[in-house]
Design a protein around this motif. Structure first.
Motif, PDB file in Angstrom:
ATOM      1  N   GLN A 228       0.951  -0.994  -0.154  1.00  0.00           N
ATOM      2  CA  GLN A 228       0.356  -0.243   0.156  1.00  0.00           C
ATOM      3  C   GLN A 228       1.400   1.243   0.046  1.00  0.00           C
ATOM      4  O   GLN A 228       1.584   1.169   0.701  1.00  0.00           O
ATOM      5  CB  GLN A 228      -0.520  -0.063   1.339  1.00  0.00           C
ATOM      6  CG  GLN A 228      -1.792  -1.477   1.478  1.00  0.00           C
ATOM      7  CD  GLN A 228      -2.581  -1.175  -0.374  1.00  0.00           C
ATOM      8  OE1 GLN A 228      -3.479  -0.062  -0.494  1.00  0.00           O
ATOM      9  NE2 GLN A 228      -2.872  -2.142  -0.920  1.00  0.00           N
ATOM     10  N   ASP A 229       0.630   2.277  -1.154  1.00  0.00           N
ATOM     11  CA  ASP A 229       1.810   3.306  -0.632  1.00  0.00           C
ATOM     12  C   ASP A 229       0.439   4.217  -1.403  1.00  0.00           C
ATOM     13  O   ASP A 229      -0.685   4.848  -1.331  1.00  0.00           O
ATOM     14  CB  ASP A 229       2.438   3.223  -2.377  1.00  0.00           C
ATOM     15  CG  ASP A 229       3.787   3.513  -2.541  1.00  0.00           C
ATOM     16  OD1 ASP A 229       3.646   4.760  -1.251  1.00  0.00           O
ATOM     17  OD2 ASP A 229       4.617   3.815  -2.810  1.00  0.00           O
ATOM     18  N   VAL A 230       0.957   6.052  -0.980  1.00  0.00           N
ATOM     19  CA  VAL A 230       0.564   7.019  -1.360  1.00  0.00           C
ATOM     20  C   VAL A 230       0.886   7.827  -2.753  1.00  0.00           C
ATOM     21  O   VAL A 230       2.312   7.743  -2.698  1.00  0.00           O
ATOM     22  CB  VAL A 230       0.357   7.328   0.124  1.00  0.00           C
ATOM     23  CG1 VAL A 230      -0.044   9.219  -0.476  1.00  0.00           C
ATOM     24  CG2 VAL A 230       0.133   6.833   0.941  1.00  0.00           C
ATOM     25  N   ARG A 231       0.219   8.224  -3.462  1.00  0.00           N
ATOM     26  CA  ARG A 231       0.453   9.315  -4.507  1.00  0.00           C
ATOM     27  C   ARG A 231       0.653  10.473  -4.472  1.00  0.00           C
ATOM     28  O   ARG A 231      -1.223  10.458  -3.574  1.00  0.00           O
ATOM     29  CB  ARG A 231      -0.269   8.724  -6.549  1.00  0.00           C
ATOM     30  CG  ARG A 231      -0.140   9.277  -7.046  1.00  0.00           C
ATOM     31  CD  ARG A 231      -0.921   8.571  -7.974  1.00  0.00           C
ATOM     32  NE  ARG A 231      -0.280   7.361  -8.641  1.00  0.00           N
ATOM     33  CZ  ARG A 231      -1.100   5.995  -8.439  1.00  0.00           C
ATOM     34  NH1 ARG A 231      -2.097   6.554  -7.792  1.00  0.00           N
ATOM     35  NH2 ARG A 231      -0.612   4.901  -8.803  1.00  0.00           N
ATOM     36  N   GLN A 232       0.918  11.565  -4.493  1.00  0.00           N
ATOM     37  CA  GLN A 232       0.814  12.890  -4.728  1.00  0.00           C
ATOM     38  C   GLN A 232       0.002  13.769  -5.742  1.00  0.00           C
ATOM     39  O   GLN A 232       1.222  12.949  -6.916  1.00  0.00           O
ATOM     40  CB  GLN A 232       1.938  13.005  -3.699  1.00  0.00           C
ATOM     41  CG  GLN A 232       2.379  13.182  -2.245  1.00  0.00           C
ATOM     42  CD  GLN A 232       3.156  14.303  -1.713  1.00  0.00           C
ATOM     43  OE1 GLN A 232       3.157  14.348  -0.468  1.00  0.00           O
ATOM     44  NE2 GLN A 232       4.441  14.513  -2.420  1.00  0.00           N
ATOM     45  N   ASP A 233      -0.465  14.078  -5.819  1.00  0.00           N
ATOM     46  CA  ASP A 233      -1.375  14.551  -6.860  1.00  0.00           C
ATOM     47  C   ASP A 233      -1.159  16.222  -6.717  1.00  0.00           C
ATOM     48  O   ASP A 233      -2.218  16.371  -5.842  1.00  0.00           O
ATOM     49  CB  ASP A 233      -1.893  14.224  -6.865  1.00  0.00           C
ATOM     50  CG  ASP A 233      -2.378  12.855  -7.894  1.00  0.00           C
ATOM     51  OD1 ASP A 233      -1.499  13.052  -8.835  1.00  0.00           O
ATOM     52  OD2 ASP A 233      -3.453  12.631  -7.766  1.00  0.00           O
ATOM     53  N   THR A 234      -0.457  17.168  -7.528  1.00  0.00           N
ATOM     54  CA  THR A 234      -0.326  18.700  -7.238  1.00  0.00           C
ATOM     55  C   THR A 234      -1.652  19.355  -7.758  1.00  0.00           C
ATOM     56  O   THR A 234      -1.806  19.370  -9.013  1.00  0.00           O
ATOM     57  CB  THR A 234       0.733  18.947  -8.009  1.00  0.00           C
ATOM     58  OG1 THR A 234       1.696  18.181  -6.970  1.00  0.00           O
ATOM     59  CG2 THR A 234       1.020  20.690  -7.526  1.00  0.00           C
ATOM     60  N   VAL A 235      -2.671  20.113  -6.900  1.00  0.00           N
ATOM     61  CA  VAL A 235      -3.726  20.843  -7.982  1.00  0.00           C
ATOM     62  C   VAL A 235      -2.775  22.131  -8.128  1.00  0.00           C
ATOM     63  O   VAL A 235      -2.742  22.564  -6.888  1.00  0.00           O
ATOM     64  CB  VAL A 235      -4.874  20.686  -7.169  1.00  0.00           C
ATOM     65  CG1 VAL A 235      -5.739  21.487  -7.983  1.00  0.00           C
ATOM     66  CG2 VAL A 235      -5.324  19.288  -6.917  1.00  0.00           C
ATOM     67  N   LEU A 246      -2.810  16.728  -3.520  1.00  0.00           N
ATOM     68  CA  LEU A 246      -3.936  15.301  -2.780  1.00  0.00           C
ATOM     69  C   LEU A 246      -2.819  14.477  -2.914  1.00  0.00           C
ATOM     70  O   LEU A 246      -1.966  13.925  -3.149  1.00  0.00           O
ATOM     71  CB  LEU A 246      -4.960  15.262  -3.703  1.00  0.00           C
ATOM     72  CG  LEU A 246      -6.076  16.828  -4.257  1.00  0.00           C
ATOM     73  CD1 LEU A 246      -7.230  16.082  -5.175  1.00  0.00           C
ATOM     74  CD2 LEU A 246      -6.402  17.167  -3.163  1.00  0.00           C
ATOM     75  N   ARG A 247      -3.081  13.808  -1.274  1.00  0.00           N
ATOM     76  CA  ARG A 247      -2.439  12.769  -1.545  1.00  0.00           C
ATOM     77  C   ARG A 247      -3.530  11.227  -1.077  1.00  0.00           C
ATOM     78  O   ARG A 247      -4.718  11.537  -0.685  1.00  0.00           O
ATOM     79  CB  ARG A 247      -1.853  12.377  -0.062  1.00  0.00           C
ATOM     80  CG  ARG A 247      -1.086  13.025  -0.101  1.00  0.00           C
ATOM     81  CD  ARG A 247      -0.642  13.766   1.665  1.00  0.00           C
ATOM     82  NE  ARG A 247       0.032  11.981   2.545  1.00  0.00           N
ATOM     83  CZ  ARG A 247       1.464  11.880   2.323  1.00  0.00           C
ATOM     84  NH1 ARG A 247       1.916  12.631   1.729  1.00  0.00           N
ATOM     85  NH2 ARG A 247       2.011  10.954   2.890  1.00  0.00           N
ATOM     86  N   THR A 248      -3.264  10.124  -2.335  1.00  0.00           N
ATOM     87  CA  THR A 248      -4.265   9.428  -2.581  1.00  0.00           C
ATOM     88  C   THR A 248      -3.558   8.036  -2.364  1.00  0.00           C
ATOM     89  O   THR A 248      -2.308   8.064  -3.061  1.00  0.00           O
ATOM     90  CB  THR A 248      -4.856  10.091  -4.183  1.00  0.00           C
ATOM     91  OG1 THR A 248      -5.505  10.272  -4.343  1.00  0.00           O
ATOM     92  CG2 THR A 248      -5.655   8.856  -4.430  1.00  0.00           C
ATOM     93  N   GLY A 249      -4.165   6.865  -1.556  1.00  0.00           N
ATOM     94  CA  GLY A 249      -3.423   5.890  -1.745  1.00  0.00           C
ATOM     95  C   GLY A 249      -3.701   5.217  -2.636  1.00  0.00           C
ATOM     96  O   GLY A 249      -5.155   5.648  -3.385  1.00  0.00           O
ATOM     97  N   TYR A 250      -3.249   4.248  -3.170  1.00  0.00           N
ATOM     98  CA  TYR A 250      -3.179   3.008  -4.230  1.00  0.00           C
ATOM     99  C   TYR A 250      -2.667   1.732  -3.582  1.00  0.00           C
ATOM    100  O   TYR A 250      -2.076   1.803  -2.363  1.00  0.00           O
ATOM    101  CB  TYR A 250      -2.843   3.218  -5.386  1.00  0.00           C
ATOM    102  CG  TYR A 250      -1.232   3.885  -5.738  1.00  0.00           C
ATOM    103  CD1 TYR A 250      -0.976   3.007  -6.185  1.00  0.00           C
ATOM    104  CD2 TYR A 250      -0.906   5.216  -5.047  1.00  0.00           C
ATOM    105  CE1 TYR A 250       0.572   2.847  -6.764  1.00  0.00           C
ATOM    106  CE2 TYR A 250       0.846   5.003  -5.071  1.00  0.00           C
ATOM    107  CZ  TYR A 250       1.781   3.755  -5.418  1.00  0.00           C
ATOM    108  OH  TYR A 250       2.903   3.974  -6.143  1.00  0.00           O
TER     109      TYR A 250
END
Length: 642
Positions: A228-235, A246-250
């Motif tokens: 399980q990891d976290v992806r960071q998306d910049t808005v 935004l921090r999204t788990g995947y």
């Protein structure tokens, strides 16, 4: 009253029909959505070979043959088609027991009207009790220049039953195909230990059956895992300001950086491809591969002894035979017996004898007519001059020997002058080649060396002094061809550019352990080598570099032959390692440029600069999202779902 009701209904239907048009209504920007499938997605105990996927709107599928990948690979091509709101897959191979099947559509599915892409979509089912969900991914690159390879198959074999010969005998068990970045993802993988192979499958059997197929392999055993990891998306608020992160788990599937450096094995099978006689004075023999010995020729309608000057290529795979005698040149058909080495069906070199007819492309009679036309044209020109009482010739001048020189008006101090002749020479008077240098307005003889480097190539070497003018002078008849043609006198000026007009580049190399000799190449924007230097004491130095933007490539020469060598799967030999410096190198006048380069600091798939990468990444299909702009134009909020 009926008319009023009819008018209202018609107006309502018209307004509804205009919702998707660019006249002020809302666009349909939503992608297709799966509503049902038979069998169920991720279903188990499946026995049917027909899959039907139903969508909420009409859909289309693009380039199914290349974009849709089914694992395990199908020996008989399945039927994949879109029909209204359905996509139907019909498998023709028998289903394997206790096996997960995946149908990877990539981005091939979109809605039928607006072309909104569904995104990367994979359908899967299992013939057993459980479905496998692991994934492995990575990159397939050309070993010689690290170009991403698009469309090559990458597949897995179980390690427990794998031997090197398995790649030749059995199809891959699970496959994927690379995209424009050379990236692949193999889905539906069960936990276990695997071997990875890449294959440019020429015959569609999912195994390495032809020597000409491009292949790649890694020695490491692959063990899929997940975390399980976290992806960071910049808005972004705008181009300069971040609105939010935004921090999204995947689920992160590993390994995700497998790198296959692909190559073609040396094509050692030797056979005669063709013979040709485009020019009447030379005969060409073209082989698939070189040999340690030249063919022997026996003339059948002419005497072959001492009839030729032989010009072989470096690898002896292309050989030109120049005819010495003009009588043979004028003979349209030369019949001969050629004895040469070729490989049999077992790959062993054996003696082979062929009888060939070397036919001149242009017959002697036609050549004679063309020469007569040239003479008549020259004669008319002389008669015109005579009538005008202008100087004229009564005898047509003899054709002269023309040559190409690499010298230009200005040269770098480390350059040489090359001479290329159209035909071999019978004599070369080296003392007739003169070089003079101007010092304090006085011409002096300059020491030089003039030597032959090929059948038709010579080179002039000198210790060129920066900023000095030279005069290269060649006497008349210094060179005579085997057909009796001689050169006219030649005089050309050369100016050696000053050191201030150049840059110096030093590349300090940190190499992996156990490296062999290393060569560094200076590349132009076309990714072709312009200069090459061997690394000595940890550095490669380039002097007199012309101001420009360059790129760097290096290769490790394990066998010490001074050139890059491809791999050989059957001998378990990888291609010699190639690396790219990931940045541009700017060289300007008077600059001393230094670059420190750790060859394996970055993974190979991140090294090659995009500027010189010919295979560009695929353009990602995006939702059009035009309703946000429409809402802004109207000055109203964007409706939910738009």
């Amino acid at each position: 009253m009926k008319r009023i009701v009819y008018f209202l209904v018609l107006s309502f239907l018209t307004s509804c029909a205009r919702m998707g048009n660019p006249d002020g209504g809302w666009y349909d920007d939503t992608p297709p959505r799966v509503v049902h499938s038979t069998p169920d997605d991720k279903g188990t105990h499946v026995t049917a070979k027909r899959v039907t996927i139903n969508f909420n709107e009409f859909v289309k599928i693009e380039d199914a043959q290349n974009k849709v990948i089914i694992s395990p690979p199908q020996m008989e091509m399945p039927d994949i088609k879109a029909s209204g709101k359905r996509i139907i897959i019909s498998l023709h191979d028998s289903l394997k027991a206790n096996t997960t099947y995946t149908v990877d559509f990539s981005d091939a599915i979109s809605d039928n009207n607006e072309g909104n892409p569904m995104g990367n979509y994979t359908f899967s089912f299992s013939t057993g009790e459980q479905i496998d969900t692991m994934q492995v991914s990575g990159y397939a690159l050309n070993a010689e220049d690290l170009e991403p390879i698009k469309g090559i198959l990458v597949g897995l074999y179980e390690d427990s039953t794998f031997a090197d010969s398995t790649f030749h005998k059995l199809p891959m068990m699970r496959v994927s195909r690379t995209n424009g970045s050379g990236f692949f993802t193999i889905k539906g993988v069960a936990p276990g230990r695997y071997r990875v192979r890449a294959l440019q499958d020429a015959d569609g059997d999912f195994m390495h059956g032809q020597k000409s197929e491009t292949i790649g392999f890694v020695d490491d055993i692959i063990e899929p895992s997940a975390m399980q990891d976290v992806r960071q998306d910049t808005v972004w608020t705008d181009a300069l300001h971040i609105h939010n992160i935004l921090r999204t788990g995947y689920t992160h599937f590993l390994p995700d950086d497998i790198t296959l450096l692909c190559f073609q094995a040396p094509q050692t099978d030797r056979y005669l491809i063709k013979t040709e006689r485009k020019e009447p004075e030379k005969i060409g023999l073209f082989f698939t591969y070189g040999s340690d010995s030249l063919p022997t020729i026996r003339g059948l309608n002419f005497e072959a002894d001492s009839a030729f000057i032989i010009e072989p290529s470096q690898k002896l795979d292309t050989i030109y035979y120049w005819l010495r005698d003009t009588m043979l040149i004028n003979q349209d058909t030369l019949r001969m017996e050629i004895n040469y080495q070729m490989t049999d069906t077992t790959g062993i070199l054996i003696a082979k004898t062929d009888t060939i007819e070397a036919l001149a492309k242009v017959p002697y009679e036609k050549r004679l007519k063309e020469r007569m036309k040239e003479y008549e044209k020259w004669q008319k020109e002389q008669e015109k001059k005579k009538k005008k009482e202008e100087p004229y010739d009564s005898i047509m001048p003899k054709e002269v020997l023309r040559l190409k020189m690499s010298a230009s008006g200005s040269m770098a101090p480390n350059e040489n002058v090359f001479f290329e002749f159209p035909v071999p020479l019978s004599s070369c008077i080296k003392d007739s080649v003169h070089l003079y240098s101007m010092i304090d307005s006085v011409w002096y003889r300059a020491p030089h060396v003039f030597e032959q480097v090929g059948i038709r190539t010579y080179v002039l070497k000198a210790e060129w002094r920066p900023g000095i003018e030279y005069s290269l002078e060649i006497d008349s008849a210094a060179f005579e061809s085997i057909y009796g043609l001689v050169n006219k006198p030649i005089k050309t000026g050369l100016k050696i550019r000053t050191e201030d007009e150049f840059s110096t580049l030093q590349v300090n190399i940190t190499a992996p352990a156990d490296s062999g000799e290393i060569y560094v190449q200076l590349l132009g924007r076309d990714d072709k080598p312009m200069r090459e230097e061997k690394v000595k004491d940890g550095s490669a130095e380039f002097y007199f570099v012309k101001p420009n933007t360059y790129y760097l490539r290096a290769f490790i020469d394990y066998n010490g032959n001074g050139i890059w060598d491809t791999g050989d799967y059957d001998n378990h030999q990888q291609a010699e390692p190639v690396y790219y410096f990931p940045e541009q190198v700017e060289c300007k006048q008077k600059w001393d440029v230094t670059r420190n380069w750790t060859l394996d600091e970055k993974p190979r798939f991140k090294q090659k600069p995009l500027d010189i990468t010919k295979q560009k990444p695929d353009q990602q299909k995006q939702l059009k999202s035009r309703n946000a702009q429409r809402a802004a134009e109207k000055g109203i909020p964007l409706p939910t779902g738009k």
